[in-house]
Design an enzyme around this catalytic site. Structure first.
Site, PDB file in Angstrom:
ATOM      1  CD  GLN A  31     -42.407  15.503 -12.874  1.00 50.00           C
ATOM      2  OE1 GLN A  31     -43.485  15.083 -13.278  1.00 50.00           O
ATOM      3  NE2 GLN A  31     -42.218  15.830 -11.600  1.00 50.00           N
ATOM      4  CB  SER A  72     -49.052  15.192 -12.312  1.00 53.98           C
ATOM      5  OG  SER A  72     -48.203  14.129 -11.968  1.00 53.98           O
ATOM      6  CG  ASP A  80     -42.783   5.510  -4.893  1.00 56.14           C
ATOM      7  OD1 ASP A  80     -43.766   6.155  -5.301  1.00 56.14           O
ATOM      8  OD2 ASP A  80     -42.724   4.268  -4.930  1.00 56.14           O
ATOM      9  N   GLY A  81     -44.290   8.191  -3.117  1.00 55.91           N
ATOM     10  CA  GLY A  81     -45.439   8.221  -2.212  1.00 55.91           C
ATOM     11  C   GLY A  81     -45.997   6.839  -1.930  1.00 55.91           C
ATOM     12  CD  GLN A 111     -52.153  24.574  -4.985  1.00 54.73           C
ATOM     13  OE1 GLN A 111     -52.128  23.400  -4.624  1.00 54.73           O
ATOM     14  NE2 GLN A 111     -51.174  25.150  -5.621  1.00 54.73           N
ATOM     15  CG  ASP A 135     -47.602  23.003  -6.012  1.00 52.86           C
ATOM     16  OD1 ASP A 135     -48.290  23.482  -5.093  1.00 52.86           O
ATOM     17  OD2 ASP A 135     -48.002  22.081  -6.740  1.00 52.86           O
ATOM     18  CG  ASP A 165     -51.539  18.548  -5.332  1.00 47.77           C
ATOM     19  OD1 ASP A 165     -52.097  18.411  -6.439  1.00 47.77           O
ATOM     20  OD2 ASP A 165     -50.871  19.551  -5.035  1.00 47.77           O
TER      21      ASP A 165
HETATM   22  N1  SPD Z   1     -54.221  18.114 -15.472  1.00 46.80           N
HETATM   23  C1  SPD Z   1     -53.365  18.591 -14.417  1.00 46.80           C
HETATM   24  C2  SPD Z   1     -53.771  18.177 -13.059  1.00 46.80           C
HETATM   25  C3  SPD Z   1     -52.794  18.664 -12.048  1.00 46.80           C
HETATM   26  C4  SPD Z   1     -53.192  18.403 -10.652  1.00 46.80           C
HETATM   27  N2  SPD Z   1     -52.150  18.696  -9.692  1.00 46.80           N
HETATM   28  C5  SPD Z   1     -51.769  20.042  -9.628  1.00 46.80           C
HETATM   29  C6  SPD Z   1     -50.765  20.327  -8.549  1.00 46.80           C
HETATM   30  C7  SPD Z   1     -51.018  21.633  -7.886  1.00 46.80           C
HETATM   31  N3  SPD Z   1     -50.592  21.639  -6.548  1.00 46.80           N
END
Ligand code: SPD
Length: 315
Positions: A61, A188, A167-168, A92, A116, A186
């Site tokens: 990415q 995206s 890869d999870g 978080q 992160d 957690d």
């Molecule tokens: N629309 C964005 C959603 C992101 C969720 N994950 C965020 C990672 C923070 N640790």
């Protein structure tokens, strides 16, 4: 690279922000970052950019960090905001303490995604935890977070943490049955590298990796924008997790629609009442900014339109 001030259009090449064909077309124009994606059509939240601090392209990415005028530093993956220094606590702390405060004495915790380090930082507050595994697919996210977000990536400093880059989905398949007390996903959004983390086979692997009465908490999008996604997640989880299945939510001003939710499930075993925390967090070393026992219980109160859909999927 400094972003332009005033009215100048600064064409920041976000490499299409769509390295995974997700059609995100977020941009920095005239000193404003606008988050544009087919996942929230017809709207775009914008943040004023003071300086672009990092832009890179990993195997998975596009990665960007910028200094915003009002939310501190911002981490963006494929054109989508993952965290800002100002409001990351709301996400978080909730994605971590909702599951971990719902069970007694969690010992082994797995984090999928979360490169992160913010979820690690929160897991490390739990003194009963002996082992914290994290599987993050993108090493660039870990490195960039350590460089630009030390208050978030501090989670990596806990000696209980073991980082697995990979890869999870594959990681979970290889986990011996019944290993973890809690799994925190957690991720995206479900376009791009995280897509499989929202699908039924993945939830089946999570369920196998949990001990009886173990818990999972996954990022589960926005009730304002993604009820269709939430409906599918709830339906899948109802079939797979034979304990509790509940949806909770929190406010994060810089996420699309300003809210984001979590799917909390437990496996067959000792019953888990997610709505009533059984443990509290020792805040003497570092105070919490967002989570408390009252907001834990309140997070499960849903507006009527969401409640109807989620309850309909619950039978
Ligand atoms: N629309 C964005 C959603 C992101 C969720 N994950 C965020 C990672 C923070 N640790």
């Amino acid at each position: 690279m400094a972003a332009g001030e005033g009215n100048g259009v600064v064409p920041v090449e976000m490499e299409g922000a769509n390295s995974n064909n997700n059609n995100n077309i977020s941009s920095v124009i005239s000193g404003w970052f606008s988050e544009i994606s087919p996942m929230w059509p017809g709207e775009a939240h914008s943040l004023k950019v003071e300086e672009i601090l990092f832009q890179g392209k990993s195997e998975y990415q596009n990665v960007m960090v910028f200094q915003s005028a009002t939310y501190g530093k911002v981490l963006v993956l494929d054109g989508v905001i993952q965290l800002t220094e100002r409001d990351e606590c709301a996400y978080q702390e909730m994605i971590t303490h909702l599951p971990l405060c719902s069970i007694s004495n969690p010992k082994k915790v797995l984090v999928i995604g979360g490169g992160d380090g913010g979820v690690l930082r929160e897991v490390s507050r739990h003194s009963t935890v002996e082992q914290i595994d994290i599987c993050e697919i993108d090493k660039m996210v870990v490195d960039v977070s350590k460089q630009f977000f030390p208050e978030v990536a501090i989670g990596y400093e806990d000696p209980r943490v073991k980082l697995h880059i990979g890869d999870g989905v594959a990681f979970l398949k290889a986990v011996p049955e019944g290993t973890y007390d809690a799994v925190i996903v957690d991720s995206s959004d479900p376009i791009g590298p995280a897509q499989e983390l929202f699908e039924k086979p993945f939830f089946k692997s999570v369920s196998k990796a949990l001990r009886p009465g173990g818990v999972v908490c996954t990022q589960a999008e926005s009730i304002w924008l993604h009820m269709h996604i939430i409906e599918d997640i709830v339906a899948n989880c109802r079939q797979i997790f034979k304990g509790s299945v509940n949806y909770a939510w929190t406010t994060v001003p810089t996420y699309p629609s300003g809210v984001i939710g979590f799917m909390l499930c437990s496996t067959d075993g000792a019953p888990v009442d997610f709505k009533h925390p059984v443990s509290q967090i020792d805040e003497s070393a570092r105070p919490l900014k967002f989570y408390n026992p009252e907001i834990h219980t309140a997070a499960f109160c849903l507006p009527t339109f969401a409640k109807k859909v989620i309850e309909a999927k619950s039978v």
